[in-house]
Design a protein around this motif. Structure first.
Motif: not given
Length: 556
Positions: A322-323, A326, A330, A345, A348, A352, A379
Motif C-alpha cells: 500500500l505504501l 499512498l 502525497l 497522513v 488518514l 482509520w 501511518l
C-alpha cells in the motif's frame, strides 16, 4: 545481431512469463482451497456413549493425518465441535462413533474465514452426505437425520464442497502476485547488469533504531514466556510497524519525485520481498511442510493466513504494497505545499483508527481469527518520518529545551510499554495495547522519533539503545521473531522429557532468548544476508560502510 535482439526480447518478456506462470499456480491453488472451512459443530445424540471424529480434505482423499481429535458424545442431545487441525478444507468425512448403533443428527453449523456461517438443517444434511460404507444408512426423519450402522466404524462422506468456490478473490490475489513478481524479477535482471554503487544520497544508518528493534523483540519474547508480561508483545509489534512506516517512507519524503518512478517501485518491491520472503518461507517449510500441512504452508506463503505470531507478517506485507499507492497522492500534494502531505497522513491515521474495523478490512491471524488491519500504526510511523524531516531542516541548537526533551521522553515511553501494555498492573489480564491500538501505535511512532532525535547526541536514551547486544538483537530481529516459538517449544519439550517439569518465567525467557539468538544469528548469516545481496545492499561498499547500509535495509 538477430541473436542479440532475440536475447533482449526474451529477457524483456521473462519477468512477465514468470509472473503469468506464478499467477496461474496461485489461482489454481486458491480456487481449490478457498473459502475453506474453519470449524464444524454437530447437534446430535447417540444411542450409546461413543467418540465422534471428523476427517477433512481438499482433494477428496481422507487419511488419519488430517483428522480431528475424538470427541465424546452420548444419548443426551448436545452440540459437539471436533477441532480440526487444518486451517482450511472443503470436504469432510464424519464418523458418528466407532461402534455400530444409531445416531440422530439434528443440525450442523459450518463457519469459514472467507464466507458466511452456514446453518444446515436435516434436509440439507441428507442432501449433502452419503453413507461411506455398506451397512450404514442415512434417513431423513422429521426434525433430524437418523444414521443407522450395522457395522463398526461407520462414517458419512460429503458429496460436494461445503462452500462454493471463490473465483473473484482467488483471481485478485493471483493478479497481485503476478504484478509484484513481474516487477521483482524485472528489477533483479536489471540489477545484474548494473554494478551496485554506494548511494551518497542515502542517509547513514541510525544506530539507535537497531537497539529499538531489539527492545521490541524482547517485549515479544517476554510476552510469550513470562506470565506477568502477557500483552506487552503487542506493543513490541506496534514498534516494528511504526519503524516500517518511518524507514520506508523517509526516502520518498526527502525526494518526493522518486514515487513516480516505475524503476524505483520495482527496486523497492525487490528489496522488501527479498528482505522478508527467504527467512519467512524457510520457517513455513520447517513448521508446516515438513509436518505434512501443505495447505497451511501455502496459505501462509501467500499471506492469506497468519496463525499464532505469524499474524504480523500479512499486515507488514500489505503495508509494503500500500505504501506506493499512498506515496503517489502525497507526492502530488507536495506540489501544493510541504505542509499538506503530513496533514493528509495525520487525517488518514485518525480516520482509520476511529473507523477502521474488521468490517472494513480484516486479515487472518492469531489462530485463524479475523484481526483489524492496523494501518493506523504504520501511518503513525510515516507521520513520524515527516516530523523528523521537518526537524532536520530546522536543527535546533543543543541548548534549546525541545532538543533536551527527546531522551527523557523516550525513556518514559520505554518504561510505559513494559508497564502499561498489559492490564496486570491493575489486577486484570486485559491487553491494553490491543484495545487502544490507536493510542499505542501513536506512542510507538513517538518512541521511534525520540530514538532518532536522541541518537548520536550522547544522551542516556542513545547510550541505552546502542548497547551492542541490544543492537545485535535488532539486526537479527526478523529471524528472532520468527524462530522464538519454535525454540521455546523445543526447550519445553526437552525439559519435560528429562525432568517431567515445565519451565516458566524468567528461566524460560532467558533460555529461549539464548537459544533463539544463537539460531537467529546463523539463519541471518546463511539465509537473510545472501538474499539481501541480490538487491545490491551488500555490494559496492567499503569495509567501513558495509556495517552501515541504507535506512530501509534495516527494517526487519
Amino acid at each position: 545481431m538477430r541473436a542479440h535482439l532475440l536475447t533482449l526480447h526474451l529477457r524483456a518478456g521473462l519477468p512477465w512469463l514468470i509472473a503469468a506462470t506464478l499467477a496461474g499456480a496461485v489461482f489454481l491453488f486458491l480456487f481449490t482451497v478457498l473459502p475453506g472451512v474453519q470449524a464444524i459443530e454437530f447437534d446430535l445424540a447417540l444411542d450409546h456413549d461413543d467418540f465422534l471424529r471428523v476427517y477433512y480434505t481438499n482433494t477428496g482423499s481422507f487419511d488419519a493425518t488430517r483428522a480431528s481429535a475424538p470427541v465424546l458424545a452420548g444419548p443426551a442431545r448436545a452440540r459437539h465441535a471436533p477441532y480440526p487441525k487444518a486451517g482450511s478444507f472443503n470436504r469432510i468425512r464424519f464418523d458418528p462413533g466407532e461402534q455400530r448403533g444409531t445416531a440422530r443428527l439434528y443440525g450442523m453449523r459450518v463457519s469459514s474465514y472467507f464466507a458466511p456461517t452456514l446453518e444446515l438443517g436435516p434436509r440439507q444434511i441428507a442432501d449433502l452426505f452419503v453413507a461411506g460404507k455398506p451397512g450404514v444408512e442415512l434417513r431423513l426423519a422429521g426434525d433430524h437425520v437418523t444414521i443407522t450402522a450395522t457395522v463398526d466404524d461407520p462414517f458419512l462422506v460429503s458429496k460436494d464442497r461445503l462452500y462454493p468456490r471463490l473465483v473473484a478473490p482467488a483471481l485478485a490475489v493471483a493478479l497481485v502476485w503476478a504484478t509484484v513478481s513481474g516487477l521483482v524479477v524485472r528489477a533483479w535482471l536489471a540489477g545484474r547488469d548494473t554494478p551496485a554503487r554506494p548511494r551518497p544520497d542515502e542517509p547513514a544508518r541510525m544506530a539507535a533504531l537497531d537497539g529499538l528493534r531489539g527492545y521490541a523483540a524482547l517485549l515479544v519474547l517476554a510476552d510469550h514466556t513470562m506470565g506477568w508480561f502477557r500483552g506487552v508483545g503487542t506493543s513490541g509489534v506496534y514498534i516494528f510497524f511504526a519503524l516500517s512506516g518511518f524507514l520506508l517512507a523517509r526516502p520518498y519524503i526527502r525526494e518526493p519525485q522518486r514515487a513516480w518512478s516505475l524503476r524505483e517501485l520495482s527496486a523497492y518491491l525487490l528489496r522488501r520481498f527479498t528482505r522478508i520472503l527467504p527467512m519467512y518461507w524457510t520457517y513455513l517449510f520447517v513448521v508446516f511442510a515438513l509436518t505434512n500441512r501443505f495447505d497451511e504452508a501455502l496459505l501462509h506463503a501467500l499471506f492469506v493466513a497468519g496463525s499464532g505470531h505469524l499474524w504480523a507478517i500479512p499486515q507488514e506485507i500489505l503495508f509494503y504494497l500500500l505504501l506506493p499507492l499512498l506515496l503517489l497522492p502525497l507526492a502530488a500534494c507536495n506540489r501544493l505545499g510541504r505542509w499538506l502531505p503530513p496533514l493528509v497522513v495525520g487525517a488518514l491515521m485518525l480516520l482509520w483508527n476511529r473507523y477502521g474495523s474488521t468490517e472494513t478490512v480484516w486479515l487472518l491471524g492469531m489462530n485463524f481469527i479475523r484481526l483489524k488491519f492496523l494501518l493506523g500504526v504504520f501511518l503513525a510511523g510515516v507521520l513520524a518520518a515527516f516530523a523528523h524531516e521537518h526537524l532536520e531542516s530546522r536543527t535546533p541548537a543543543p541548548g534549546q529545551v525541545l532538543h533536551r526533551l527527546w531522551s527523557p521522553l523516550g525513556l518514559v515511553l520505554l518504561v510505559f510499554f513494559v508497564l502499561c501494555s498489559t492490564g496486570r498492573l491493575y489486577g486484570d489480564a486485559l491487553v491494553l495495547g490491543q484495545r487502544y491500538f490507536g493510542l499505542y501505535g501513536t506512542l510507538a511512532a513517538l518512541l521511534v522519533l525520540c530514538s532518532v532525535r536522541a541518537d548520536g547526541a550522547g544522551t542516556l536514551l542513545a547510550r541505552l539503545l546502542t548497547i551492542t547486544p541490544l543492537r545485535r538483537l535488532g539486526v537479527i530481529g526478523l529471524s528472532l521473531y520468527l524462530l522464538h516459538p519454535l525454540v521455546k517449544s523445543l526447550i519445553d519439550a526437552l525439559l519435560f522429557h528429562y525432568t517431567s517439569r515445565h519451565l516458566h518465567g524468567l528461566p524460560l525467557f532467558l533460555l529461549t532468548l539464548a537459544g533463539t539468538a544463537a539460531l537467529a544469528n546463523w539463519t541471518h548469516a546463511r539465509i537473510e544476508q545472501p538474499a539481501a545481496a541480490v538487491t545490491g545492499q551488500g555490494r559496492g561498499r567499503t569495509p567501513e560502510s558495509t556495517s552501515r547500509p541504507d535506512e530501509e535495509s534495516q527494517k526487519g
